[in-house]
Design a protein around this motif. Structure first.
Motif, PDB file in Angstrom:
ATOM      1  N   GLU A   1      -3.960  -3.949   4.828  1.00 47.32           N
ATOM      2  CA  GLU A   1      -2.940  -4.340   3.867  1.00 47.32           C
ATOM      3  C   GLU A   1      -2.156  -5.573   4.316  1.00 47.32           C
ATOM      4  OE1 GLU A   1      -2.751  -3.070   1.011  1.00 47.32           O
ATOM      5  OE2 GLU A   1      -3.824  -1.168   1.193  1.00 47.32           O
TER       6      GLU A   1
ATOM      7  N   MET B   1      -4.606   0.921   7.763  1.00 46.72           N
ATOM      8  CA  MET B   1      -3.654   0.335   6.816  1.00 46.72           C
ATOM      9  C   MET B   1      -3.063  -0.959   7.378  1.00 46.72           C
ATOM     10  SD  MET B   1      -3.120   2.134   3.936  1.00 46.72           S
ATOM     11  CE  MET B   1      -1.403   1.989   3.467  1.00 46.72           C
TER      12      MET B   1
ATOM     13  N   GLU C   1      -3.457   4.987   9.994  1.00 43.10           N
ATOM     14  CA  GLU C   1      -2.364   4.021  10.041  1.00 43.10           C
ATOM     15  C   GLU C   1      -2.879   2.663  10.527  1.00 43.10           C
ATOM     16  OE1 GLU C   1       0.972   5.343  12.266  1.00 43.10           O
ATOM     17  OE2 GLU C   1       1.400   7.037  10.936  1.00 43.10           O
TER      18      GLU C   1
ATOM     19  N   GLU D   1      -1.636   7.360   1.991  1.00 46.11           N
ATOM     20  CA  GLU D   1      -3.032   7.153   2.347  1.00 46.11           C
ATOM     21  C   GLU D   1      -3.303   7.443   3.813  1.00 46.11           C
ATOM     22  OE1 GLU D   1      -4.664   3.405   1.105  1.00 46.11           O
ATOM     23  OE2 GLU D   1      -3.304   3.276  -0.611  1.00 46.11           O
ATOM     24  N   SER D   2      -2.255   7.359   4.653  1.00 42.61           N
ATOM     25  CA  SER D   2      -2.455   7.560   6.090  1.00 42.61           C
ATOM     26  C   SER D   2      -2.059   8.954   6.553  1.00 42.61           C
ATOM     27  CB  SER D   2      -1.664   6.522   6.878  1.00 42.61           C
ATOM     28  OG  SER D   2      -0.282   6.668   6.630  1.00 42.61           O
TER      29      SER D   2
ATOM     30  N   GLY E   1       0.819  -1.201   0.000  1.00 44.08           N
ATOM     31  CA  GLY E   1       0.000   0.000   0.000  1.00 44.08           C
ATOM     32  C   GLY E   1       0.850   1.248   0.000  1.00 44.08           C
TER      33      GLY E   1
END
Length: 230
Positions: free
Chosen positions: A89, A85, A82, A74-75, A70
């Motif tokens: 992921e 994720m 986090e 995105e975080s 990933g």
């Protein structure tokens, strides 16, 4: 690929418990897939009570670093993102950063937890804090992509963050003949401190094995944020 340190606390146990379970599963999988890489074993750790797994994740002197598939963008450093994720992921690699320790505590930790026979050889009066690195594991499907180096660099940055940039020494032990692992650490500026032989009982072995003790110095007023290996 994104690299995170596992959170030690959340507002509720319901948020933290799945992280601990994910860590437990990945750790047991790594022991099963690569038993030769660890001083412990799957048979030993599968019997651990929940308290030990909680301590491994939440203990004040233990920072677990995880690489996941990933994009880290995105975080954006948000704790809840986090966590999302880490739960969503695939986990690709892990490394544990242990510390910080002052000189006296470091000698005991290196001897008792990292099985370094002559820990005093590693000490330096100019170093304020010490950390140990151990338990590096990269999943077979993720090897060759530089994840080990990414974990090491993250660990160095995290250590400096924890001690406020003060002069710090990171120490690790690796099999002397594990050339691939040693090269990974050398890319992270680790150098050989000394080597020794020990009675190796991993995976039912009954032989003498040569270990390499490696170190890197970071931080300090003369070299903030940069490696200071000598």
């Amino acid at each position: 690929m994104a690299v995170y340190s596992l959170p030690k606390t959340f507002a509720s146990a319901e948020k933290l418990d799945p992280i601990i379970e994910r860590y437990k599963g990945f750790r047991l999988l790594s022991l099963k897939q690569s038993p030769e890489s660890f001083g412990s074993s799957y048979e030993r750790e599968i019997a651990f009570p929940d308290e030990i797994w909680i301590k491994r994740v939440c203990g004040p002197l233990s920072t677990n670093i995880i690489a996941v598939a990933g994009n880290s963008a995105e975080s954006e450093g948000n704790k809840d993102q986090e966590r999302a994720m880490l739960l969503k992921e695939e986990w690709l690699a892990s490394l544990t950063l242990s510390g910080p320790f002052d000189k006296e505590a470091a000698v005991a930790m290196f001897k008792n937890n990292m099985w370094i026979e002559s820990p005093s050889i590693i000490m330096d009066d100019e170093v304020e804090f010490y950390f140990g690195l151990y338990g590096m594991y990269v999943a077979p499907n993720a090897r060759g992509a530089g994840l080990g180096v990414s974990l090491v660099e993250y660990a160095k940055e995290k250590a400096l963050e924890i001690v406020g940039g003060k002069k710090t020494r990171l120490v690790l032990v690796v099999d002397f003949d594990n050339i691939g692992a040693r090269r990974t650490y050398e890319k992270g500026q680790f150098v050989l401190n000394h080597d020794y032989w020990f009675d190796d009982t991993r995976c039912g072995r009954s032989q003498r094995t040569q270990s390499a003790v490696m170190r890197v110095d970071i931080g300090g007023s003369d070299n903030p944020g940069k490696d200071a290996t000598s």
